[in-house]
Design an enzyme around this catalytic site. Structure first.
Site, PDB file in Angstrom:
ATOM      1  N   ILE A 296      41.241  36.650  46.859  1.00 44.22           N
ATOM      2  CA  ILE A 296      39.974  36.079  47.316  1.00 44.22           C
ATOM      3  C   ILE A 296      39.121  37.072  48.101  1.00 44.22           C
ATOM      4  O   ILE A 296      38.005  36.761  48.481  1.00 44.22           O
ATOM      5  CB  ILE A 296      40.188  34.796  48.147  1.00 44.22           C
ATOM      6  N   CYS A 297      39.627  38.261  48.321  1.00 42.12           N
ATOM      7  CA  CYS A 297      38.892  39.288  49.072  1.00 42.12           C
ATOM      8  C   CYS A 297      38.123  40.177  48.101  1.00 42.12           C
ATOM      9  O   CYS A 297      38.724  40.800  47.218  1.00 42.12           O
ATOM     10  CB  CYS A 297      39.872  40.131  49.885  1.00 42.12           C
ATOM     11  N   PRO A 298      36.794  40.268  48.253  1.00 47.56           N
ATOM     12  CA  PRO A 298      36.012  41.101  47.331  1.00 47.56           C
ATOM     13  C   PRO A 298      36.419  42.568  47.341  1.00 47.56           C
ATOM     14  O   PRO A 298      36.456  43.206  46.300  1.00 47.56           O
ATOM     15  CB  PRO A 298      34.573  40.944  47.819  1.00 47.56           C
TER      16      PRO A 298
ATOM     17  N   SER B 149      39.713  42.852  45.505  1.00 49.79           N
ATOM     18  CA  SER B 149      39.485  42.652  44.074  1.00 49.79           C
ATOM     19  C   SER B 149      38.901  43.905  43.435  1.00 49.79           C
ATOM     20  O   SER B 149      39.264  44.273  42.317  1.00 49.79           O
ATOM     21  CB  SER B 149      38.562  41.458  43.846  1.00 49.79           C
TER      22      SER B 149
ATOM     23  N   ALA C 236      44.543  40.561  48.478  1.00 49.82           N
ATOM     24  CA  ALA C 236      44.314  39.118  48.428  1.00 49.82           C
ATOM     25  C   ALA C 236      43.270  38.925  47.347  1.00 49.82           C
ATOM     26  O   ALA C 236      42.221  39.575  47.374  1.00 49.82           O
ATOM     27  CB  ALA C 236      43.802  38.594  49.767  1.00 49.82           C
TER      28      ALA C 236
END
Length: 136
Positions: free
Chosen positions: A56-58, A61, A54
């Site tokens: 938006i997931c650190p 990422s 995802a």
């Protein structure tokens, strides 16, 4: 959340916090190592692994950054879930920049977890590094 391999409506997308209010990430449920020398069940092979993320997931990422820095874009494929948690968690779909799960044909990330362990209990999170090699 999955309970004995079944999706439960009784789940909370926010994880635990410590006494100071800091985020506490859950312990990884499937913790294995990939080795170049074949000393583990998971060996380093081109096109063997698929990454579910995802954006938006650190943590997810970071896996994309590491994949890029190590030059693995051509050997580890990627699927991106929609950027919002729904009633059944992370969803594959039509949101711009997200993908359908072409590899396992799952609709939700929790389905990937139950493919690995039909009786899994816990949160279905990203990132997930999936082994494409069929099990005997």
């Amino acid at each position: 959340m999955l309970v004995n391999g079944k999706w439960s409506a009784e789940w909370h997308p926010v994880q635990a916090t410590d006494k100071q209010g800091g985020f506490v990430r859950q312990t990884s449920s499937f913790r294995h190592w990939i080795t170049a020398d074949g000393s583990s069940e998971f060996s380093a092979e081109p096109d063997r692994y698929h990454l579910y993320v995802a954006l938006i997931c650190p943590w997810a990422s970071r896996t994309l950054v590491a994949r890029s820095l190590k030059g693995l874009e051509k050997v580890i494929s990627v699927s991106v879930v929609e950027p919002q948690l729904g009633a059944q968690g992370w969803h594959f779909g039509d949101y711009p920049g997200s993908d359908r799960d072409w590899l396992n044909k799952a609709e939700y990330i929790h389905e990937i977890y139950t493919r690995a362990d039909a009786d899994f209990t816990g949160r279905a999170t990203v990132p997930v590094l999936w082994d494409k090699k069929p099990r005997p």
